[in-house]
Design a protein around this motif. Structure first.
Motif, PDB file in Angstrom:
ATOM      1  N   LEU A 278     -16.069 -15.287 -11.402  1.00  0.00           N
ATOM      2  CA  LEU A 278     -16.139 -13.941 -10.311  1.00  0.00           C
ATOM      3  C   LEU A 278     -16.663 -12.885 -11.245  1.00  0.00           C
ATOM      4  O   LEU A 278     -16.236 -12.516 -12.037  1.00  0.00           O
ATOM      5  N   TRP A 279     -17.589 -12.446 -10.313  1.00  0.00           N
ATOM      6  CA  TRP A 279     -18.292 -11.369 -10.889  1.00  0.00           C
ATOM      7  C   TRP A 279     -17.317  -9.770 -10.714  1.00  0.00           C
ATOM      8  O   TRP A 279     -16.477  -9.749  -9.843  1.00  0.00           O
ATOM      9  N   ASN A 280     -17.367  -9.110 -11.802  1.00  0.00           N
ATOM     10  CA  ASN A 280     -16.527  -7.730 -11.859  1.00  0.00           C
ATOM     11  C   ASN A 280     -17.019  -6.642 -10.957  1.00  0.00           C
ATOM     12  O   ASN A 280     -17.416  -5.606 -11.453  1.00  0.00           O
ATOM     13  N   GLY A 281     -16.876  -6.934  -9.662  1.00  0.00           N
ATOM     14  CA  GLY A 281     -17.381  -5.959  -8.706  1.00  0.00           C
ATOM     15  C   GLY A 281     -15.934  -5.829  -7.658  1.00  0.00           C
ATOM     16  O   GLY A 281     -15.084  -6.868  -7.661  1.00  0.00           O
ATOM     17  N   PHE A 282     -16.024  -4.651  -6.808  1.00  0.00           N
ATOM     18  CA  PHE A 282     -15.105  -4.515  -5.735  1.00  0.00           C
ATOM     19  C   PHE A 282     -15.460  -3.541  -4.772  1.00  0.00           C
ATOM     20  O   PHE A 282     -16.498  -2.779  -4.979  1.00  0.00           O
ATOM     21  N   CYS A 283     -14.589  -3.348  -3.745  1.00  0.00           N
ATOM     22  CA  CYS A 283     -14.839  -2.487  -2.806  1.00  0.00           C
ATOM     23  C   CYS A 283     -14.009  -1.410  -3.005  1.00  0.00           C
ATOM     24  O   CYS A 283     -12.737  -1.346  -3.139  1.00  0.00           O
ATOM     25  N   SER A 284     -14.260  -0.144  -3.277  1.00  0.00           N
ATOM     26  CA  SER A 284     -13.707   1.043  -3.468  1.00  0.00           C
ATOM     27  C   SER A 284     -12.433   1.419  -2.282  1.00  0.00           C
ATOM     28  O   SER A 284     -11.457   2.042  -2.688  1.00  0.00           O
ATOM     29  N   VAL A 285     -13.044   1.181  -1.187  1.00  0.00           N
ATOM     30  CA  VAL A 285     -12.077   1.251  -0.071  1.00  0.00           C
ATOM     31  C   VAL A 285     -10.700   0.057  -0.118  1.00  0.00           C
ATOM     32  O   VAL A 285      -9.608   0.793   0.014  1.00  0.00           O
ATOM     33  N   HIS A 286     -11.125  -1.101  -0.146  1.00  0.00           N
ATOM     34  CA  HIS A 286     -10.064  -2.128  -0.257  1.00  0.00           C
ATOM     35  C   HIS A 286      -9.232  -2.007  -1.403  1.00  0.00           C
ATOM     36  O   HIS A 286      -8.086  -2.496  -1.628  1.00  0.00           O
ATOM     37  N   ARG A 287      -9.760  -1.533  -2.698  1.00  0.00           N
ATOM     38  CA  ARG A 287      -9.101  -1.641  -3.947  1.00  0.00           C
ATOM     39  C   ARG A 287      -7.838  -0.686  -3.736  1.00  0.00           C
ATOM     40  O   ARG A 287      -6.928  -0.599  -4.496  1.00  0.00           O
ATOM     41  N   ARG A 288      -7.841   0.398  -2.886  1.00  0.00           N
ATOM     42  CA  ARG A 288      -6.633   1.464  -2.866  1.00  0.00           C
ATOM     43  C   ARG A 288      -5.379   0.688  -2.282  1.00  0.00           C
ATOM     44  O   ARG A 288      -4.572   1.539  -2.545  1.00  0.00           O
ATOM     45  N   PHE A 289      -5.718  -0.089  -1.614  1.00  0.00           N
ATOM     46  CA  PHE A 289      -4.348  -0.669  -0.960  1.00  0.00           C
ATOM     47  C   PHE A 289      -3.496  -1.669  -2.076  1.00  0.00           C
ATOM     48  O   PHE A 289      -4.032  -2.024  -2.936  1.00  0.00           O
ATOM     49  N   THR A 290      -2.177  -1.096  -1.899  1.00  0.00           N
ATOM     50  CA  THR A 290      -1.128  -1.622  -2.851  1.00  0.00           C
ATOM     51  C   THR A 290       0.146  -2.362  -2.372  1.00  0.00           C
ATOM     52  O   THR A 290       0.412  -2.167  -0.892  1.00  0.00           O
ATOM     53  N   VAL A 291       0.764  -3.160  -3.083  1.00  0.00           N
ATOM     54  CA  VAL A 291       1.833  -3.892  -2.925  1.00  0.00           C
ATOM     55  C   VAL A 291       2.996  -2.658  -2.402  1.00  0.00           C
ATOM     56  O   VAL A 291       3.732  -2.974  -1.383  1.00  0.00           O
ATOM     57  N   GLU A 292       2.888  -1.587  -2.989  1.00  0.00           N
ATOM     58  CA  GLU A 292       4.004  -0.559  -3.082  1.00  0.00           C
ATOM     59  C   GLU A 292       3.852   0.103  -1.192  1.00  0.00           C
ATOM     60  O   GLU A 292       4.816   0.451  -0.585  1.00  0.00           O
ATOM     61  N   GLN A 293       2.535   0.276  -1.045  1.00  0.00           N
ATOM     62  CA  GLN A 293       2.195   0.750   0.630  1.00  0.00           C
ATOM     63  C   GLN A 293       2.935  -0.256   1.489  1.00  0.00           C
ATOM     64  O   GLN A 293       3.443   0.053   2.503  1.00  0.00           O
ATOM     65  N   ILE A 294       2.742  -1.684   1.192  1.00  0.00           N
ATOM     66  CA  ILE A 294       3.268  -2.785   2.024  1.00  0.00           C
ATOM     67  C   ILE A 294       4.773  -2.560   2.113  1.00  0.00           C
ATOM     68  O   ILE A 294       5.361  -2.692   3.093  1.00  0.00           O
ATOM     69  N   ALA A 295       5.288  -2.471   0.839  1.00  0.00           N
ATOM     70  CA  ALA A 295       6.859  -2.200   0.864  1.00  0.00           C
ATOM     71  C   ALA A 295       7.432  -1.101   1.722  1.00  0.00           C
ATOM     72  O   ALA A 295       8.235  -1.075   2.439  1.00  0.00           O
ATOM     73  N   ALA A 296       6.600  -0.017   1.623  1.00  0.00           N
ATOM     74  CA  ALA A 296       7.087   1.385   2.297  1.00  0.00           C
ATOM     75  C   ALA A 296       6.566   1.263   3.899  1.00  0.00           C
ATOM     76  O   ALA A 296       7.496   1.603   4.643  1.00  0.00           O
ATOM     77  N   ALA A 297       5.797   0.487   4.265  1.00  0.00           N
ATOM     78  CA  ALA A 297       5.556   0.068   5.714  1.00  0.00           C
ATOM     79  C   ALA A 297       6.689  -0.849   6.169  1.00  0.00           C
ATOM     80  O   ALA A 297       7.182  -0.485   7.276  1.00  0.00           O
ATOM     81  N   ARG A 298       7.094  -1.805   5.486  1.00  0.00           N
ATOM     82  CA  ARG A 298       7.955  -2.667   6.053  1.00  0.00           C
ATOM     83  C   ARG A 298       9.605  -1.703   6.186  1.00  0.00           C
ATOM     84  O   ARG A 298      10.078  -2.225   7.006  1.00  0.00           O
ATOM     85  N   ALA A 299       9.639  -1.038   5.044  1.00  0.00           N
ATOM     86  CA  ALA A 299      11.018  -0.170   5.094  1.00  0.00           C
ATOM     87  C   ALA A 299      11.020   0.774   6.249  1.00  0.00           C
ATOM     88  O   ALA A 299      12.075   0.992   6.826  1.00  0.00           O
ATOM     89  N   GLU A 300       9.850   1.372   6.560  1.00  0.00           N
ATOM     90  CA  GLU A 300       9.764   2.247   7.564  1.00  0.00           C
ATOM     91  C   GLU A 300       9.852   1.614   9.000  1.00  0.00           C
ATOM     92  O   GLU A 300      10.131   2.360   9.980  1.00  0.00           O
ATOM     93  N   HIS A 301       9.124   0.693   9.154  1.00  0.00           N
ATOM     94  CA  HIS A 301       8.641  -0.241  10.353  1.00  0.00           C
ATOM     95  C   HIS A 301       9.186  -1.565  10.508  1.00  0.00           C
ATOM     96  O   HIS A 301       8.453  -2.510  10.247  1.00  0.00           O
ATOM     97  N   PRO A 302      10.380  -1.863  10.557  1.00  0.00           N
ATOM     98  CA  PRO A 302      10.894  -3.069  10.502  1.00  0.00           C
ATOM     99  C   PRO A 302      10.218  -3.924  11.539  1.00  0.00           C
ATOM    100  O   PRO A 302       9.919  -3.590  12.673  1.00  0.00           O
TER     101      PRO A 302
END
Length: 422
Positions: A278-302
């Motif tokens: 794998l080349w060491n490159g990335f998308c700066s938009v999609h790199r911003r998303f985190t597991v913590e954001q997913i957990a927060a979304a699940r907590a706020e929106h069952p």
């Protein structure tokens, strides 16, 4: 609905440290900066190469025009040009531009559109530079491909230069040799994501490789493994990792290549055992998303349904309910019964458009700090009006031309991609 610009400005006070704060409504001010820059947004901190394309000064009549005047001029020019001009719009473009597109889609869909519209004399690509290059390669020699703002690049694509890729290949060939195994598979097949330069697509085409998009990455990797013992994947590590993992390739069979280190920072043993490099490159938009954001979304929106783009880090993809291309995300929402709740991990312009278009659902972006693609916004109605009116006057500006010696190999790789059905 609140515009993307309003959302960005509203969050500027808290986001300046990790986003670039303001999404400029007048990108020509960024274009005028003395040093090349991606501008405000997710890629604001990414180093821009000195040789990146620069946009010349936009005539003042377009920079000073009101949205209403630009709308009138764009529609009048489109009506005059008729079928002679085809406007392609990527999903991540701002709504003020998308409304004029004849075809809207992801990079795979727009590549097909460029290859199947021979009647258009000019293809105006409202996207970024590598997309316009691809359109030029796939379209007819008598068709002109125009990028309204030459500074609309891609920081991910810029993370892999052709010189670095050639150096990588030379080291891999020295390690693996070139002899095929008993099944006829060569030691390594190069695969490049669409988000790469024409030169890297040409490199892959000349070495038996192929191009992929997020829509067909799995099918392309299947194609590559049928022909090679292992794959080297440029330039997005996350799409390569997530796709290979979904196909059953263990993470410990993947090696990361850092172009600044000998053997990419790997041991010979690790590279020999690797199935994917794998080349060491990335998308700066999609790199911003985190597991913590997913957990927060699940907590706020069952009951929320979390869908993310495969350019996100592997732990985010694993924590989501689904992952897929921009087209996949769109189709999933369209097909859902009314009343769905969706947390989406991709660029804000698409998320906001989906929320507006499908009000029967609750649709929101995983990242609470709205941080858009730094380069997609560089296409502004002012630039679109300018290039269209120049065509009406018989002038072609901002034409993207890929040299014949580069386009030949790139065309091979792209044709292989188009022949592989997702």
């Amino acid at each position: 609905m609140t515009s993307v610009n309003d959302l960005i400005r509203g969050s500027a006070a808290t986001s300046v440290r990790n986003c670039g704060a303001d999404l400029a409504s007048d990108p020509w001010t960024v274009d005028a900066r003395p040093a090349p820059t991606y501008g405000p947004g997710a890629s604001v901190a990414d180093p821009a190469p000195l040789g990146m394309p620069r946009q010349g000064r936009l005539p003042e009549e377009y920079a000073a025009a009101s949205p209403e005047e630009l709308d009138r001029r764009i529609r009048a020019a489109k009506a005059t040009l008729g079928n002679r001009a085809l406007i392609l719009g990527h999903f991540y473009q701002r709504d003020e531009v998308i409304r004029y597109a004849d075809v809207v889609g992801d990079s795979f869909q727009l590549a097909r559109a460029a290859a199947t519209r021979p009647a258009a004399e000019a293809i105006i690509f409202c996207g970024v530079h590598f997309m316009a290059e691809t359109a030029d390669i796939l379209s007819g020699t008598d068709q002109a491909v125009i990028l309204p703002n030459l500074a609309a690049g891609c920081s991910m694509a810029d993370m892999a230069s052709i010189a670095e890729v050639e150096d990588c290949w030379a080291e891999l060939e020295a390690l693996y040799g070139t002899a095929a195994d008993a099944a006829g598979r060569v030691p390594v097949i190069p695969v490049t994501y669409m988000n790469s330069s024409a030169a890297i697509k040409d490199f892959c085409g000349r070495r038996g490789g192929i191009v992929c998009t997020s829509s067909n990455a799995r099918a392309v990797l299947t194609w590559a493994f049928e022909r090679g013992q292992r794959v080297v994947f440029f330039p997005d590590q996350h799409l390569g990792r997530n796709t290979a993992k979904a196909m059953g390739v263990p993470l410990d069979s993947m090696s990361m290549w850092n172009p600044r280190l000998p053997l990419g920072g790997n041991s010979e043993t690790a590279l020999i055992q690797a199935r994917v490099i794998l080349w060491n490159g990335f998308c700066s938009v999609h790199r911003r998303f985190t597991v913590e954001q997913i957990a927060a979304a699940r907590a706020e929106h069952p009951g929320v349904r979390v869908i993310v783009h495969p350019e996100c880090p592997v732990e985010v993809v694993d924590a989501a309910d689904e992952n897929g291309s921009t087209d996949y995300i769109t189709r999933a929402i369209v097909a859902a019964p009314d009343g769905g709740i969706f947390a989406v991990g991709t660029e804000i312009n698409l998320v906001q458009r989906l929320a507006t278009r499908y009000p029967q659902h609750t649709i929101f972006c995983l990242d609470p700090v709205v941080c858009p693609c730094s380069t997609m916004y560089r296409i502004h109605p002012g630039y679109l009006a300018w290039v269209l009116e120049q065509l009406v006057e018989g002038e072609t500006v901002n034409r993207i031309r890929v040299a014949d010696e580069v386009s030949s190999g790139a065309l091979l790789a792209l044709r292989r991609m188009l022949a592989v059905q997702p």
